[in-house]
Design a protein around this motif. Sequence first.
Motif, short mmCIF file in Angstrom:
data_model
loop_
_atom_site.label_atom_id
_atom_site.label_comp_id
_atom_site.label_asym_id
_atom_site.label_seq_id
_atom_site.Cartn_x
_atom_site.Cartn_y
_atom_site.Cartn_z
N ALA B 57 15.36 -49.21 15.36
CA ALA B 57 15.71 -48.32 16.47
C ALA B 57 16.63 -47.20 15.99
O ALA B 57 16.49 -46.04 16.38
CB ALA B 57 16.37 -49.11 17.59
N ALA B 58 17.58 -47.56 15.12
CA ALA B 58 18.51 -46.55 14.60
C ALA B 58 17.75 -45.47 13.84
O ALA B 58 18.03 -44.27 14.00
CB ALA B 58 19.55 -47.21 13.68
N ALA B 185 20.18 -55.54 20.21
CA ALA B 185 19.65 -55.10 18.92
C ALA B 185 18.97 -53.74 19.06
O ALA B 185 19.19 -52.82 18.26
CB ALA B 185 18.65 -56.12 18.37
N VAL B 186 18.16 -53.59 20.10
CA VAL B 186 17.36 -52.38 20.25
C VAL B 186 18.17 -51.21 20.81
O VAL B 186 17.94 -50.05 20.45
CB VAL B 186 16.13 -52.67 21.15
CG1 VAL B 186 15.35 -51.40 21.43
CG2 VAL B 186 15.24 -53.72 20.51
N THR B 187 19.13 -51.51 21.67
CA THR B 187 19.82 -50.43 22.39
C THR B 187 21.17 -50.05 21.78
O THR B 187 21.70 -48.97 22.07
CB THR B 187 20.03 -50.79 23.87
OG1 THR B 187 20.77 -52.01 23.94
CG2 THR B 187 18.70 -50.96 24.59
N ALA B 188 21.75 -50.91 20.94
CA ALA B 188 23.06 -50.58 20.35
C ALA B 188 23.06 -49.22 19.63
O ALA B 188 24.04 -48.48 19.74
CB ALA B 188 23.53 -51.69 19.41
N PRO B 189 21.97 -48.87 18.90
CA PRO B 189 22.00 -47.57 18.22
C PRO B 189 22.18 -46.39 19.18
O PRO B 189 22.59 -45.31 18.75
CB PRO B 189 20.64 -47.51 17.52
CG PRO B 189 20.27 -48.94 17.28
CD PRO B 189 20.79 -49.67 18.50
N LEU B 190 21.86 -46.59 20.46
CA LEU B 190 22.09 -45.52 21.44
C LEU B 190 23.57 -45.13 21.49
O LEU B 190 23.90 -43.99 21.86
CB LEU B 190 21.61 -45.95 22.83
CG LEU B 190 20.10 -46.03 23.03
CD1 LEU B 190 19.76 -46.71 24.35
CD2 LEU B 190 19.47 -44.62 22.97
#
Lengths: 290, 290
Positions: B57-58, B185-190
């Motif tokens: 995702a990042a 995991a998927v949204t933290a890079p936001l």
Amino acid sequence: MPPRLAAYLTQKTAVIEKALNNYLVFPPDVPQELAEAMRYAVLNGGKRIRPALMLAAAELLRVAEPEILPAACALEIVHSYSLAHDDLPCMDNDDWRRGQPACHKKFSEAIALLTGDTLQAYAYEIIARDCPPESALELIKNLGAASGIYGMAGGQALDLSGAVRTLPELQKMHSRKTGALLKYAVTAPLCLAQADAATRQALRDYADAVGLAFQIKDDILDATGTTEALGKTPGKDAGGNKVTYVTLLGLEKAAELLAAETNKACASAKIFGEENLLLTMAQYLLERKN
Amino acid sequence: MPPRLAAYLTQKTAVIEKALNNYLVFPPDVPQELAEAMRYAVLNGGKRIRPALMLAAAELLRVAEPEILPAACALEIVHSYSLAHDDLPCMDNDDWRRGQPACHKKFSEAIALLTGDTLQAYAYEIIARDCPPESALELIKNLGAASGIYGMAGGQALDLSGAVRTLPELQKMHSRKTGALLKYAVTAPLCLAQADAATRQALRDYADAVGLAFQIKDDILDATGTTEALGKTPGKDAGGNKVTYVTLLGLEKAAELLAAETNKACASAKIFGEENLLLTMAQYLLERKN
């Protein structure tokens, strides 16, 4: 206890209780047993020594109470998580805590385990959310270090290892197991304050001495107290063949060391004046009955 | 698996393993058994799905890898702590994990408990220390929420409660127990990216669908896999009278729901193009054998 300290403790304990209570109100759609167990583990009459020390140090450093209060609550929540886990059968196996059934007796072992786990997560969330952003990361780093392998959990592992036999080993173990969190209590407000090097060092020295005195007092109470006064089973340490300050030194020498460390703490605290909150806190910790 | 994803996973898994390894090197004066148990709990051949999702995702969000890597490690460390605790006799009572003795079998229940506790503390310390300061507090808040009573620990409490009987209840339980960390995991890079509302929503939808698919696949593997392939005891859920997607829907319908949720995930991921890492990750999670 000096009337000024008594009033201080009463007032601050009320502030802390209220804040902890607020933090432990959950909406109806969370698992209710876990929510209840979290409240039980935290709101069951603890003395709030750690957050009271933190508020006292903050006051002397002129840190506003609302800025430090979330960290004080997080610290007490971490302390509470550790008690819920320490009481478990695989750890210290104690059925009583603060005069009430331990969390795993009131609920179940699984819930007590989850209670500790979720309280720990919550403590970091609280600091990240509610402490001043420019200080929160340092508060979190230091809390992690004080409660992890270099601190509380590491000290508990040393204790369990059975390798603690001598006075230096005992001191090293306790400087981590109980000392690290007490030191965090006293020094965390430095993250929010402007303080010179001498003041910083005095707080660290105070914390080291108070931490040591605290544990010696605990060992003396364990050797001499009753279940009623302590709210937990006394004599477990001696019965479990554990090395304590009392088994190593005898009661009399342990009491002397306790007095000496308390004096050291008081000497360090005098940087804030001849009479101050940290000084009287040290005196209170010396005289406490549980 | 598409060769591009295979190469990606191999490369990223190596990056993650190396970073985890570095984080778990301790100086000689810490309690060695606890340090060893922490390494054992984390470095025992996990698939690294969560950190790999985070790095994927990042990358799609153009967040530089060194900025997100500490959070990816912290997430895997939190996941590892939860496994060490979940395997304990008072919880899921599983002696095997990833084909090796569970942490409490390799060491002791007390050490496994402390291992989980200290890993959790360490995860927050890592984010506070090593993530970009302007994003670290949000990363910590979200990790606390994803792993506490609103997330993983709350889901586990629901699971233990025995109150999960219907499909919506099962879904709610799993959206917390496993879904919340996968979503993190998927949204933290936001937290580290500039992303428009549609991209943010697509990632959330992707995470929800992948989280659901992940659990259905786990239930199918549990019902059909072998100890050898799974590295843990299969059939425990059915044996323990637990409701799963397979017991509620049967194998065939469960497989259909798995395919449907994977398709949903892929549809959401297409905001990043017709072929991309998240899309192929979803496909990999569908096809995995353990």
